[in-house]
Design an enzyme around this catalytic site. Sequence first.
Site, PDB file in Angstrom:
ATOM      1  N   CYS A 136      45.755 -76.454   0.837  1.00 53.75           N
ATOM      2  CA  CYS A 136      44.993 -77.727   0.908  1.00 53.75           C
ATOM      3  C   CYS A 136      44.628 -77.941  -0.623  1.00 53.75           C
ATOM      4  O   CYS A 136      43.720 -77.592  -0.744  1.00 53.75           O
ATOM      5  CB  CYS A 136      43.846 -77.681   1.965  1.00 53.75           C
ATOM      6  SG  CYS A 136      42.933 -79.162   1.949  1.00 53.75           S
ATOM      7  N   CYS A 139      41.525 -79.965  -0.790  1.00 52.01           N
ATOM      8  CA  CYS A 139      40.258 -79.216  -0.759  1.00 52.01           C
ATOM      9  C   CYS A 139      39.944 -78.436  -1.972  1.00 52.01           C
ATOM     10  O   CYS A 139      38.811 -78.209  -2.449  1.00 52.01           O
ATOM     11  CB  CYS A 139      40.250 -78.242   0.611  1.00 52.01           C
ATOM     12  SG  CYS A 139      41.127 -79.011   1.980  1.00 52.01           S
ATOM     13  N   ASP A 140      40.954 -77.765  -2.495  1.00 53.07           N
ATOM     14  CA  ASP A 140      40.736 -76.714  -3.510  1.00 53.07           C
ATOM     15  C   ASP A 140      41.004 -77.283  -4.784  1.00 53.07           C
ATOM     16  O   ASP A 140      40.845 -76.715  -6.018  1.00 53.07           O
ATOM     17  CB  ASP A 140      41.617 -75.636  -3.257  1.00 53.07           C
ATOM     18  CG  ASP A 140      41.155 -74.968  -1.867  1.00 53.07           C
ATOM     19  OD1 ASP A 140      39.849 -74.903  -1.399  1.00 53.07           O
ATOM     20  OD2 ASP A 140      42.087 -74.239  -1.057  1.00 53.07           O
TER      21      ASP A 140
HETATM   22  P1  FAD Z   1      39.938 -76.409  13.262  1.00 56.47           P
HETATM   23  O1  FAD Z   1      39.286 -76.111  12.115  1.00 56.47           O
HETATM   24  O2  FAD Z   1      41.430 -76.199  12.888  1.00 56.47           O
HETATM   25  O3  FAD Z   1      39.595 -75.366  14.388  1.00 56.47           O
HETATM   26  C1  FAD Z   1      40.355 -75.239  15.671  1.00 56.47           C
HETATM   27  C2  FAD Z   1      39.671 -73.757  16.192  1.00 56.47           C
HETATM   28  O4  FAD Z   1      39.665 -74.161  17.705  1.00 56.47           O
HETATM   29  C3  FAD Z   1      41.078 -73.068  15.941  1.00 56.47           C
HETATM   30  O5  FAD Z   1      40.814 -72.617  14.664  1.00 56.47           O
HETATM   31  C4  FAD Z   1      40.658 -71.951  16.924  1.00 56.47           C
HETATM   32  O6  FAD Z   1      39.476 -71.017  16.577  1.00 56.47           O
HETATM   33  C5  FAD Z   1      40.118 -72.718  18.285  1.00 56.47           C
HETATM   34  N1  FAD Z   1      41.063 -72.758  19.020  1.00 56.47           N
HETATM   35  C6  FAD Z   1      42.378 -73.115  19.022  1.00 56.47           C
HETATM   36  N2  FAD Z   1      42.903 -73.302  20.353  1.00 56.47           N
HETATM   37  C7  FAD Z   1      41.998 -72.785  21.144  1.00 56.47           C
HETATM   38  C8  FAD Z   1      42.188 -72.890  22.497  1.00 56.47           C
HETATM   39  N3  FAD Z   1      43.381 -72.734  23.247  1.00 56.47           N
HETATM   40  N4  FAD Z   1      40.949 -72.187  23.164  1.00 56.47           N
HETATM   41  C9  FAD Z   1      39.825 -72.099  22.399  1.00 56.47           C
HETATM   42  N5  FAD Z   1      39.856 -72.405  21.179  1.00 56.47           N
HETATM   43  C10 FAD Z   1      40.870 -72.597  20.724  1.00 56.47           C
HETATM   44  N6  FAD Z   1      38.449 -79.722   4.734  1.00 56.47           N
HETATM   45  C11 FAD Z   1      37.557 -80.300   3.883  1.00 56.47           C
HETATM   46  O7  FAD Z   1      37.048 -81.244   4.066  1.00 56.47           O
HETATM   47  N7  FAD Z   1      36.877 -79.729   2.786  1.00 56.47           N
HETATM   48  C12 FAD Z   1      37.734 -78.562   2.432  1.00 56.47           C
HETATM   49  O8  FAD Z   1      37.140 -77.947   1.365  1.00 56.47           O
HETATM   50  C13 FAD Z   1      38.668 -77.901   3.123  1.00 56.47           C
HETATM   51  N8  FAD Z   1      39.220 -76.682   2.820  1.00 56.47           N
HETATM   52  C14 FAD Z   1      40.092 -76.101   3.506  1.00 56.47           C
HETATM   53  C15 FAD Z   1      40.838 -74.871   3.136  1.00 56.47           C
HETATM   54  C16 FAD Z   1      42.016 -74.382   3.681  1.00 56.47           C
HETATM   55  C17 FAD Z   1      42.579 -72.915   3.643  1.00 56.47           C
HETATM   56  C18 FAD Z   1      42.392 -75.151   4.968  1.00 56.47           C
HETATM   57  C19 FAD Z   1      43.292 -74.432   6.035  1.00 56.47           C
HETATM   58  C20 FAD Z   1      41.875 -76.332   5.607  1.00 56.47           C
HETATM   59  C21 FAD Z   1      40.839 -76.697   4.796  1.00 56.47           C
HETATM   60  N9  FAD Z   1      40.346 -77.990   5.045  1.00 56.47           N
HETATM   61  C22 FAD Z   1      39.222 -78.508   4.504  1.00 56.47           C
HETATM   62  C23 FAD Z   1      40.742 -78.711   6.284  1.00 56.47           C
HETATM   63  C24 FAD Z   1      39.633 -78.558   7.439  1.00 56.47           C
HETATM   64  O9  FAD Z   1      39.610 -77.260   7.520  1.00 56.47           O
HETATM   65  C25 FAD Z   1      40.300 -79.181   8.556  1.00 56.47           C
HETATM   66  O10 FAD Z   1      40.605 -80.385   8.578  1.00 56.47           O
HETATM   67  C26 FAD Z   1      39.328 -79.058   9.707  1.00 56.47           C
HETATM   68  O11 FAD Z   1      38.842 -77.542  10.053  1.00 56.47           O
HETATM   69  C27 FAD Z   1      39.865 -79.526  11.067  1.00 56.47           C
HETATM   70  O12 FAD Z   1      38.863 -79.253  12.156  1.00 56.47           O
HETATM   71  P2  FAD Z   1      39.249 -79.134  13.522  1.00 56.47           P
HETATM   72  O13 FAD Z   1      37.709 -79.327  14.229  1.00 56.47           O
HETATM   73  O14 FAD Z   1      40.184 -80.351  14.089  1.00 56.47           O
HETATM   74  O15 FAD Z   1      39.691 -77.848  13.885  1.00 56.47           O
END
Ligand code: FAD
Length: 309
Positions: A136, A139-140
């Site tokens: 990302c 992010c970084d």
């Molecule tokens: P996610 O964070 O994707 O989480 C969803 C979670 O739901 C899954 O990981 C799992 O644990 C759970 N899940 C999945 N399927 C199921 C199921 N069937 N049953 C139950 N639970 C389930 N964004 C920023 O704004 N700032 C940053 O500094 C930043 N740094 C990042 C660094 C990295 C390395 C990465 C990969 C991403 C980064 N992001 C950052 C992006 C950010 O993390 C995502 O946009 C955000 O987390 C998305 O949130 P979300 O709620 O959609 O789900």
Amino acid sequence: MENVIIIGSGPAAHTAGIYTARAELKPLVFEGEMAGGVAAGGQLTTTTEVENFPGFPSGISGPELMIKMREQAENCGARILTKTIEKVDLSQHPFRVWTDEREYQASTIIIATGATAKRMGVIGEETYWQRGISACAVCDGALPIFRNKPLVVVGGGDSACEEASFLTKYASEVILVVRRTELRASKVMQDRVKTNPKIRILWNKTLEKAEGEKHLTQVVIRDSETGTMETVPTNGLFYAIGHVPNTAFLGNQVELDATGYIITVPGTTRTSIPGIFACGDVQDKHYRQAITAAGSGCMAALDAEHFLA
Ligand code: FAD
Ligand code: NDP
């Protein structure tokens, strides 16, 4: 039967949990047990500092931010189970979902299962993950270790072009490693990278290795035609080779786009099934930020509340 079941555990799920709990809907959250290969708490559990989430002027570690969000959802009244939803039946009311142990029923479901950034699995990737390797750039990219240094981006789609352009703000040079002789990205994004003097494109090259000491210092790439290996000095390696949305458990019961993301009605979190809402990265391949995921989690909660009313 539950009013609202929330599936997921990232910023979208916990924000939906906070809002639906405050609306006295007694939400039940399934946070997953290493679902999609990621710990409960979602993608931010795989990173170090988060510097762009408002409210934390000195930054906050990704895992700590997710612990706080979870705690806030629980304090508001959300019930959280550390279970993965393995399958669903959305064909009739009430909707039904299953963990490996039992069935649950709900009037509405909020899907917030996120997406997982694809990794390449090259030699050195585990060692230098978050020590120079990131999935990302937004992010970084601004971290001090990347300032005025050569940085490598792998990929040829819109994300790779966008990330390469973004990184030119910090890097001395951005090297875009493309595995074919053309970019997949849209014309406008292609033009942007091709005309940017700080971006050099290496065509027909595949990444082979990440090397360094404490941090990444160079990558080894291979020419796909000649097989020649080349070492490229770099402080940062950014993967932009796509994400996989966590939608397999839905068994195509909700309308998905060609790449597996849930399709929502623009400006809402409504899906193809009334009463099923989606928020966060599972329905967003464009912004992919914690704050946008949290924002859409709020929208899903309000949409579900409205639906139930
Ligand atoms: P996610 O964070 O994707 O989480 C969803 C979670 O739901 C899954 O990981 C799992 O644990 C759970 N899940 C999945 N399927 C199921 C199921 N069937 N049953 C139950 N639970 C389930 N964004 C920023 O704004 N700032 C940053 O500094 C930043 N740094 C990042 C660094 C990295 C390395 C990465 C990969 C991403 C980064 N992001 C950052 C992006 C950010 O993390 C995502 O946009 C955000 O987390 C998305 O949130 P979300 O709620 O959609 O789900
Ligand atoms: P894409 O799937 O569109 O592109 C992935 C890129 O990574 C492709 O160029 C692919 O190469 C390359 N790739 C995949 N695996 C490897 C590998 N193992 N080694 C080297 N290269 C690899 O993903 P994006 O994240 O770029 O985009 C996803 C969607 O989001 C698209 O629909 C895109 O249009 C959209 N998007 C739009 C943006 C915008 O409009 N500004 C910004 C970001 C995303 P190959 O081409 O050879 O398959």
